[in-house]
Each structure stands twice: as structure tokens, then as C-alpha cells.
Design a protein around this motif. Structure first.
Motif, mmCIF file in Angstrom:
data_model
loop_
_atom_site.group_PDB
_atom_site.id
_atom_site.type_symbol
_atom_site.label_atom_id
_atom_site.label_comp_id
_atom_site.label_asym_id
_atom_site.label_seq_id
_atom_site.Cartn_x
_atom_site.Cartn_y
_atom_site.Cartn_z
ATOM 1 N N SER A 1 0.818 -1.160 -0.040
ATOM 2 C CA SER A 1 0.017 -0.169 0.111
ATOM 3 C C SER A 1 0.882 1.389 -0.052
ATOM 4 C CB SER A 1 -0.852 -0.034 1.234
ATOM 5 O OG SER A 1 -0.226 0.153 2.404
ATOM 6 N N ALA B 1 -6.218 0.381 6.934
ATOM 7 C CA ALA B 1 -7.108 1.417 6.181
ATOM 8 C C ALA B 1 -7.058 2.774 7.313
ATOM 9 C CB ALA B 1 -8.537 1.280 6.056
ATOM 10 N N ARG C 1 -3.574 4.349 7.434
ATOM 11 C CA ARG C 1 -3.475 5.353 6.157
ATOM 12 C C ARG C 1 -4.174 6.388 6.543
ATOM 13 N NH1 ARG C 1 -1.026 4.088 1.527
ATOM 14 N NH2 ARG C 1 -1.163 6.363 1.907
ATOM 15 N N THR C 2 -5.134 6.428 6.896
ATOM 16 C CA THR C 2 -6.215 7.701 7.430
ATOM 17 C C THR C 2 -5.340 8.422 8.358
ATOM 18 O OG1 THR C 2 -8.377 6.373 6.796
ATOM 19 C CG2 THR C 2 -8.339 8.606 8.210
ATOM 20 N N ASP D 1 -2.428 10.187 6.560
ATOM 21 C CA ASP D 1 -2.999 11.202 5.596
ATOM 22 C C ASP D 1 -3.105 12.418 6.450
ATOM 23 O OD1 ASP D 1 -2.593 9.575 3.517
ATOM 24 O OD2 ASP D 1 -4.963 9.187 3.299
ATOM 25 N N ASP E 1 -13.535 10.152 8.401
ATOM 26 C CA ASP E 1 -12.800 9.583 7.205
ATOM 27 C C ASP E 1 -12.666 8.041 7.214
ATOM 28 O OD1 ASP E 1 -12.381 12.168 6.273
ATOM 29 O OD2 ASP E 1 -10.165 12.010 6.893
ATOM 30 N N ALA E 2 -12.497 7.351 8.351
ATOM 31 C CA ALA E 2 -12.538 5.960 8.112
ATOM 32 C C ALA E 2 -13.696 5.379 8.416
ATOM 33 C CB ALA E 2 -11.712 5.649 9.715
ATOM 34 N N GLN E 3 -14.812 5.691 8.855
ATOM 35 C CA GLN E 3 -16.023 5.463 8.723
ATOM 36 C C GLN E 3 -16.611 5.475 7.142
ATOM 37 O OE1 GLN E 3 -18.170 7.781 11.551
ATOM 38 N NE2 GLN E 3 -18.125 6.279 13.308
ATOM 39 N N ALA E 4 -16.014 6.391 6.374
ATOM 40 C CA ALA E 4 -16.476 6.476 4.961
ATOM 41 C C ALA E 4 -15.734 5.166 4.054
ATOM 42 C CB ALA E 4 -16.307 7.788 4.530
ATOM 43 N N LYS E 5 -14.488 4.969 4.577
ATOM 44 C CA LYS E 5 -13.697 4.134 3.835
ATOM 45 C C LYS E 5 -13.702 2.616 4.204
ATOM 46 C CE LYS E 5 -10.194 7.424 3.199
ATOM 47 N NZ LYS E 5 -8.681 7.719 3.646
ATOM 48 N N ILE E 6 -14.217 2.422 5.634
ATOM 49 C CA ILE E 6 -14.175 1.094 6.029
ATOM 50 C C ILE E 6 -15.233 0.279 6.151
ATOM 51 C CG2 ILE E 6 -13.356 -0.303 8.061
ATOM 52 C CD1 ILE E 6 -11.226 1.892 8.691
ATOM 53 N N ARG E 7 -15.498 -0.540 5.586
ATOM 54 C CA ARG E 7 -16.945 -1.272 5.686
ATOM 55 C C ARG E 7 -17.030 -2.428 6.512
ATOM 56 N NH1 ARG E 7 -19.875 2.976 4.085
ATOM 57 N NH2 ARG E 7 -19.274 3.803 2.192
#
Length: 583
Positions: free
Chosen positions: A344, A462, A465-466, A469, A485-491
Motif C-alpha cells: 500500500s 485502512a 493510512r487515514t 494522511d 474519514d475512516a467510517q466512510a472508507k472502512i466497511r
């Protein structure tokens, strides 16, 4: 040896192939048949070894040798291969009875042994791993969780709790029924803490709760009843977590009971514990309504939560560089996590230098900032960790961030990386919450992100990385932004097991209790956001020249270029071989 240490004698039996040794071992098998069966791999390598095993497999002999029953489950893997299924099942039924009887006589010892066996069987199927607890009654499962729940691997804990819940349902009983049992009352507080701090409060107060309101109130009474046994910050954190529920009924019951205890408490410890829990909950509720009894105690004014340490840019960066220490370990999980970490970061354009036993991964510069991650290679071991210290010392770098990427049983090896300089610690292991107290003892001014339940490599990657950033963009870690940000990316639903560090009830309680008991703050950055960071302490002194980079290996080398294949419809129609490759 066969007389005094038969287990060891069987295990080294391949070193003694003589007929005389075989005769001695045959006699030993009659005295300790399970020891012989447990050493079948070693016995099979010597002449006459299988005749020794055959002698040990006598059903009546095995039944007489069950002792506490533990020995059956410790050797069941071997027995399954050697015994007819009906004989194995009959022996297991006797082992279950023996284990239940032995547990009643010595629950502390047997709890530890059962927990150790479950934790050692993480690679086994769930069916085989949990056979030992599947046959135990509800009362034993409850006591097992109460006594050793926090020490278990999260997967072991979850398995026992799930089996307990299933058995309660089968017996048409509830957690409230269990809590009312006089035999359970002395350990109910321990059970409550184990379940809630492991992120399983919804199981306790879910469909199997029974009378949920009375269960909640009775739980508070049990937790605050015994001053001499109370671990104040842990109890306060568990109560605050329990009140952080979607159920208005449960929250109201907990609020009322906590308020009553705080109002009427004569013990300073009980009053302070209730106040600490109430202060955390009141701060979390903000302007949202609570019960009248809870509001009357003015927890928010009397016990305001300790502010979280401020992760300022001065704390996290030195000369524009944020240094992170990341640990990996040499097992399947560690190798997979490390491979994903390298892949990554390479894809994001980070530079990768490999050294013997560790790598240095550096971000591109952004807004005058860079991140440098120094990470073990999974096979680096102790030599790799010493080489990391040597490299950091020669580079005059002190990590402000420590990240654990491994199972919980590797955590002790990561602990020495944490120092008073550490501003932020990430425990990505299962049940990392159990490391909060030890972490604060080494880094009193650190924020800690930990898991209450299962930690996973994909979520870790994930989330980290958030955070990276945000560090590069802002020079600090704004947890509201990171979590959004994490809740938007991590499912992955397991992300819910990760506890936001500025809202972690146990972390807040541990800090608050320290302030109450010491009467002064050691939390420099919480008390004064503008305070300068503590003086850097160099890593443990090691001698030698600075490690030199080595040629990239399979861990870090870019993948070889791949043949570019034209996959147009025209090409595929003309070439069967190419069509096979594309498929």
C-alpha cells in the motif's frame, strides 16, 4: 526418568531404541497412558513405539487415568486418530464429568488451564477448539469468564460467551436469572466488566437479558458493593461504557442506580468511583437529557472528565519529520500484514529502504512534513529490533508514534518500544484495550487507540493510512476528522471494536483516577495544550556502526514488469492460447 518424569521420557524415547528401554516405556504407559499418547510422534520414530501406544489405548486404563479431565482434551487430537469414534465419545463423556467435578473443587486453577488450552488452539477449527467448554454447564462457563475473561484471547472469550448465551437459551434462562443466583453474585461484577470491556455489552443487555432494567441496576450494585476488591478506574470505565448504549431503558436504569450509590456512599472509594463514571458519562451526553436522579448529582460539574492529551505538531514532528516505530512478527498474520503494509505504501509513492531485519518507509513531503516509519521485517526478530535502535540512534531520531501490528501474544515484545516520549500508541491486536494501564505507566501523556474486541489487518491498514494522511495534511491528528474519514472508507463491521482514543472510557478513567489520587497532573499536554513536549530520551544505548541498506528482497522489491496483453475482442477471437491466459 520413566518413573519420575514419564512425559519427558516418552518425548525423548527415540533416543533410546533398545529393547530394555521399550520394556520400561511399556510399563510407564500403564501408569500414565495419556503421556504416551501425547508423545505419539516421538514414539513412532523408535522400534516398538506403536506397541507402547497400543498398550496405552486400553479404554478402562484411559478412563482410570482421566484425573481432572483436562488430559483428555490436551490429547484429543491424537486420540481422535487412534480410537474408534464410539470409544472416543464414551471417554469424552467421562472427561466432561471429571472436569466439571474438578472445577467445583479448584475453579482458579482449572480456569487458567482451560483458558491456556483454548488460547493454544487458535489454529484449530472452532468445533474442535471449543469442545472442552461445550460440555460444561452454564455455571462453570459463567465462572470461567468472570475469573479469566480479561486474560483470554478475544476469540477464546467470544467463543465461551457465545456458548454460554446459547446454553442459557436452550435452558430457557436469562442473564438476569443467572445474576440472581446466589452462587453467581460474588463474581457478577467481574463477569460484567469482562463482558462490557470486551465490547460485548449488547450481548449482556440484548434479547437474553431477561429483566433488563433490574439486571442493569443489580450490576451496578454488584460492582460497587465490595470496596476491597474494586479496581476503581476499570469499574468506572466499564460503567461509562455500559451507559453508552442505544437502549434508553438500560441507560436510565444505570444512571439511576449510579446516582443512588454516589449520593448514599459512605466509602470515599465508592463515591469517587461512581463520580468518575458519572463524570465520563455526563461529558459524553452533553446537553442530551439524563434521568432526574443522575442530573441532581451534578456529575459534569463535580467530576469533569480529564481532557485528552493534545497531539500538537510540536509533539509529533521534529524538524518536519514524524517518526513512527511499527512492529511486525514472524507468523502468518505478521507476514501478510507486512506484505500489505509495503504494497500500500509503495502504491502511494513512499520510498522504501531495506536493512537487515527492518525497513525504513518514508512518505513524500507534503506541506513541509514527512513521515518516516521504521518497521521490523517479520523475520527480523530480536536482532532486527536491536538494529532498529542502532539506526535510530545514528540518525538522531526518536519515535513519537508506536504501532503494534500483531497478535495479542506479541504485545509484550512491543511494550519496550514505548517511552515517555511516545505521544500516540496504536494497539491493533485483539483486545488491545487490556494494555491501556501498562501503556500509560510507560507513557503517561500518550493517547492510545486500542481494540475492545477483534483487531484485523485490513482495518488496521485502512485506519493507519487515514491517520497518516491527516498527519501530513494537518501536522496533528484530529480524531473527529479521522473517524469520519475512516467510517466512510472502512466497511468492515469489526471497525466498531476500535475505540476512539479521545473517547475511550477506560483511558479517560485511568487518567482521571490518577489525578484524583495524586492531587496533581502528570498529563502535561492535557493540562496545558501549549506546553512544550517532554525532553526526548534517546533509544536504549547500543554500540556499533549504523546499519547499511541492503539490496531489495521479495518483501520490498517492486514486482517484475508484466507482459502487456491486448485483450480486444479481435485478438481474443484469433488466439486460443491468449484467451486461456486472460481467463
Amino acid at each position: 526418568m520413566a518413573r519420575e518424569q514419564p512425559e519427558e521420557a516418552f518425548r525423548c524415547s527415540s533416543l533410546f531404541p533398545s529393547e530394555a528401554a521399550t520394556a520400561i516405556l511399556r510399563e510407564a504407559a500403564l501408569a500414565t497412558p495419556f503421556d504416551a499418547i501425547g508423545a505419539i510422534e516421538q514414539l513412532s520414530l523408535r522400534p516398538g513405539g506403536m506397541t507402547i501406544i497400543g498398550r496405552a489405548l486400553t479404554p478402562t486404563l484411559l478412563a482410570r487415568s482421566l484425573d481432572s479431565g483436562m488430559i483428555f482434551y490436551e490429547t484429543r487430537h491424537e486420540l481422535q486418530k487412534l480410537m474408534p469414534p464410539e470409544n472416543l465419545l464414551a471417554l469424552e463423556m467421562q472427561a466432561r464429568k471429571a472436569l466439571t467435578a474438578a472445577f467445583a473443587k479448584d475453579p482458579s486453577t482449572l480456569s487458567a488451564k482451560i483458558g491456556a488450552l483454548l488460547d493454544d488452539m487458535t489454529e484449530e477449527s472452532g468445533r474442535d477448539r471449543f469442545r472442552i467448554v461445550n460440555g460444561l454447564p452454564v455455571e462453570v462457563l459463567f465462572e470461567l469468564i468472570a475469573r479469566i475473561g480479561p486474560q483470554l484471547y478475544t476469540s477464546s472469550f467470544d467463543g465461551i460467551l457465545d456458548i454460554l448465551t446459547t446454553k442459557l437459551k436452550q435452558e430457557r434462562r436469562t442473564f438476569f436469572d443467572l445474576a440472581r443466583d446466589p452462587a453467581a453474585s460474588a463474581l457478577w461484577g467481574d463477569f460484567f466488566i469482562a463482558v462490557v470491556t470486551s465490547g460485548r455489552g449488547d450481548t449482556l443487555f440484548g434479547p437474553m437479558a431477561g429483566n433488563a432494567r433490574d439486571l442493569a441496576r443489580g450490576s451496578v450494585r454488584s460492582l460497587l458493593a465490595q470496596e476491597t476488591r474494586i479496581d476503581a478506574p476499570i469499574v468506572a470505565g466499564a460503567l461509562a461504557d455500559a451507559m453508552d448504549t442505544k437502549s434508553d431503558e438500560i441507560r436510565a436504569a444505570l444512571e439511576d442506580e449510579l446516582a443512588d450509590h454516589h449520593r448514599d456512599a459512605r466509602s470515599p472509594i465508592i463515591k469517587a468511583t461512581a463520580g468518575l463514571a458519572g463524570g465520563i458519562h455526563a461529558g459524553r451526553m452533553g446537553t442530551r437529557p439524563t434521568t432526574a436522579a443522575f442530573a441532581a448529582e451534578r456529575f459534569a460539574d463535580r467530576y469533569p472528565p480529564v481532557p485528552a492529551p493534545v497531539l500538537s505538531e510540536d509533539r509529533l514532528f521534529k524538524n518536519g519529520v514524524n517518526v513512527q516505530r511499527m512492529t511486525f512478527y514472524n507468523d502468518a498474520d505478521g507476514k501478510s500484514s507486512f506484505s500489505g503494509f509495503i504494497k500500500s505504501h509503495r502504491a502511494a509513492g513512499w520510498a522504501i529502504e531495506e536493512y537487515l531485519g527492518f525497513v525504513v518507509v518514508s512518505s513524500p513531503e507534503k506541506a513541509g512534513r514527512r513521515i518516516v516509519i521504521v518497521a521490523d521485517t517479520p523475520d527480523g526478530g530480536e536482532n532486527g529490533r536491536m538494529a532498529v535502535q542502532l539506526w535510530l540512534r545514528h540518525a538522531n531520531l526518536v519515535p513519537s508514534v508506536v504501532v503494534h501490528r500483531g497478535h495479542s501474544y506479541h504485545e509484550e515484545e512491543t511494550m519496550p518500544e514505548i517511552s515517555t516520549n511516545t505521544a500516540f500508541v496504536f494497539w491493533g491486536s485483539c483486545g488491545g484495550q487490556l494494555r491501556l494501564r501498562a501503556t500509560l505507566e510507560q507513557a503517561p501523556d500518550a493517547l492510545v487507540l486500542a481494540t475492545q474486541n477483534i483487531g484485523t489487518a485490513l482495518v488496521n491498514q485502512a485506519l493507519l493510512r487515514t491517520i497518516e494522511d491527516r498527519l501530513l495534511a494537518d501536522g496533528t491528528i484530529n480524531w473527529t476528522k479521522v473517524w469520519a474519514d475512516a467510517q466512510a472508507k472502512i466497511r468492515d463491521r469489526r471497525f466498531s471494536a476500535y475505540s476512539r482514543p479521545d473517547q475511550n472510557s477506560t483511558l479517560i478513567a485511568l487518567r482521571g483516577w490518577r489525578l484524583q489520587t495524586e492531587g496533581k497532573t502528570k498529563l502535561l499536554h492535557a493540562a496545558n495544550p501549549d506546553a512544550s513536549a517532554p525532553k526526548a530520551i534517546a533509544p536504549t544505548a547500543v554500540n556499533g556502526p549504523a546499519p547499511s541498506p541492503i539490496a531489495p528482497t521479495a518483501w520490498t522489491a517492486p514486482p517484475p514488469p508484466r507482459l502487456r496483453v491486448n485483450t480486444s475482442a479481435a485478438t481474443l477471437a484469433d488466439s486460443d492460447r491468449l484467451a486461456q491466459i486472460v481467463r
